[in-house]
Design a protein around this motif. Sequence first.
Motif, PDB file in Angstrom:
ATOM      1  N   ARG A  29       0.831  -1.214   0.000  1.00 37.35           N
ATOM      2  CA  ARG A  29       0.000   0.000   0.000  1.00 37.35           C
ATOM      3  C   ARG A  29       0.860   1.256   0.000  1.00 37.35           C
ATOM      4  NH1 ARG A  29      -2.902  -2.844   3.908  1.00 37.35           N
ATOM      5  NH2 ARG A  29      -2.074  -1.508   5.536  1.00 37.35           N
ATOM      6  N   ALA A  30       1.954   1.243   0.769  1.00 38.60           N
ATOM      7  CA  ALA A  30       2.843   2.411   0.822  1.00 38.60           C
ATOM      8  C   ALA A  30       3.497   2.649  -0.535  1.00 38.60           C
ATOM      9  CB  ALA A  30       3.907   2.220   1.904  1.00 38.60           C
ATOM     10  N   LEU A  31       3.917   1.598  -1.193  1.00 35.10           N
ATOM     11  CA  LEU A  31       4.537   1.751  -2.515  1.00 35.10           C
ATOM     12  C   LEU A  31       3.520   2.212  -3.554  1.00 35.10           C
ATOM     13  CD1 LEU A  31       6.904  -1.349  -2.519  1.00 35.10           C
ATOM     14  CD2 LEU A  31       7.571   1.060  -2.467  1.00 35.10           C
ATOM     15  N   ARG A  32       2.299   1.698  -3.459  1.00 34.89           N
ATOM     16  CA  ARG A  32       1.235   2.133  -4.373  1.00 34.89           C
ATOM     17  C   ARG A  32       0.952   3.623  -4.192  1.00 34.89           C
ATOM     18  NH1 ARG A  32      -2.536  -1.285  -2.637  1.00 34.89           N
ATOM     19  NH2 ARG A  32      -1.187  -3.009  -3.122  1.00 34.89           N
ATOM     20  N   GLN A  33       0.897   4.062  -2.930  1.00 29.66           N
ATOM     21  CA  GLN A  33       0.664   5.473  -2.663  1.00 29.66           C
ATOM     22  C   GLN A  33       1.814   6.321  -3.204  1.00 29.66           C
ATOM     23  OE1 GLN A  33       0.886   6.818   1.405  1.00 29.66           O
ATOM     24  NE2 GLN A  33      -0.303   8.662   0.963  1.00 29.66           N
ATOM     25  N   ALA A  34       3.041   5.845  -3.026  1.00 28.04           N
ATOM     26  CA  ALA A  34       4.201   6.583  -3.550  1.00 28.04           C
ATOM     27  C   ALA A  34       4.115   6.712  -5.066  1.00 28.04           C
ATOM     28  CB  ALA A  34       5.501   5.887  -3.140  1.00 28.04           C
ATOM     29  N   ALA A 137       4.583  -4.842  -6.949  1.00 25.98           N
ATOM     30  CA  ALA A 137       4.051  -6.151  -7.342  1.00 25.98           C
ATOM     31  C   ALA A 137       4.644  -7.254  -6.466  1.00 25.98           C
ATOM     32  CB  ALA A 137       4.353  -6.416  -8.818  1.00 25.98           C
ATOM     33  N   GLU A 138       5.940  -7.160  -6.227  1.00 30.80           N
ATOM     34  CA  GLU A 138       6.618  -8.127  -5.362  1.00 30.80           C
ATOM     35  C   GLU A 138       6.070  -8.050  -3.933  1.00 30.80           C
ATOM     36  OE1 GLU A 138      10.833  -7.691  -3.278  1.00 30.80           O
ATOM     37  OE2 GLU A 138      11.026  -8.024  -5.441  1.00 30.80           O
ATOM     38  N   ALA A 139       5.904  -6.830  -3.427  1.00 25.84           N
ATOM     39  CA  ALA A 139       5.395  -6.644  -2.066  1.00 25.84           C
ATOM     40  C   ALA A 139       3.961  -7.132  -1.936  1.00 25.84           C
ATOM     41  CB  ALA A 139       5.483  -5.170  -1.671  1.00 25.84           C
TER      42      ALA A 139
END
Length: 166
Positions: A29-34, A137-139
């Motif tokens: 979620r954090a990476l998606r938000q970034a 995607a990995e996360a």
Amino acid sequence: MRTLLAALAALGAALLGRSLAAACARRGRALRQAMDELQRARVDMLERRLPLHAALVRSGMEALRRVGESVGAGKSAAEAWRALVPTLTRRGASLDCLTGEDISALSAFFDGLGAGTRAAQEALFQTTLRELGRLEAEASKNGAEKGRLYATLGLLCGLMLAVAFI
């Protein structure tokens, strides 16, 4: 009394497993938000032609907003990011779920941000978004797998405790 204690133990363990499962999805979620906020900053900077600090301050992500505030105060994006990383990644902070590889990708982005031509900035955004997409995607995959595992283990431990109490 034993039945109530067994039910409470089972419920508590199941909820603990579910809580751990939710924590596994946090990195994705954090990476998606970034990625979403970097895309917004790209539009603001390269299409709307806003200054770097103004584009970052408009962000809905704390890290980008704070970097933008520092850039507005006279620091470079790289300096601002390096100064903020320890506070943003400490336990309980907004980016504490990110790995070293995630932080490295963001650091490479901020190192090149604001330097170079418009084409170079566009390439920087595209490269960073592609890398963050791969990491997200990995996360997400790992988070889903671990999430199912922890939820199942919590439920099984809860049932085991219930049987032990009865």
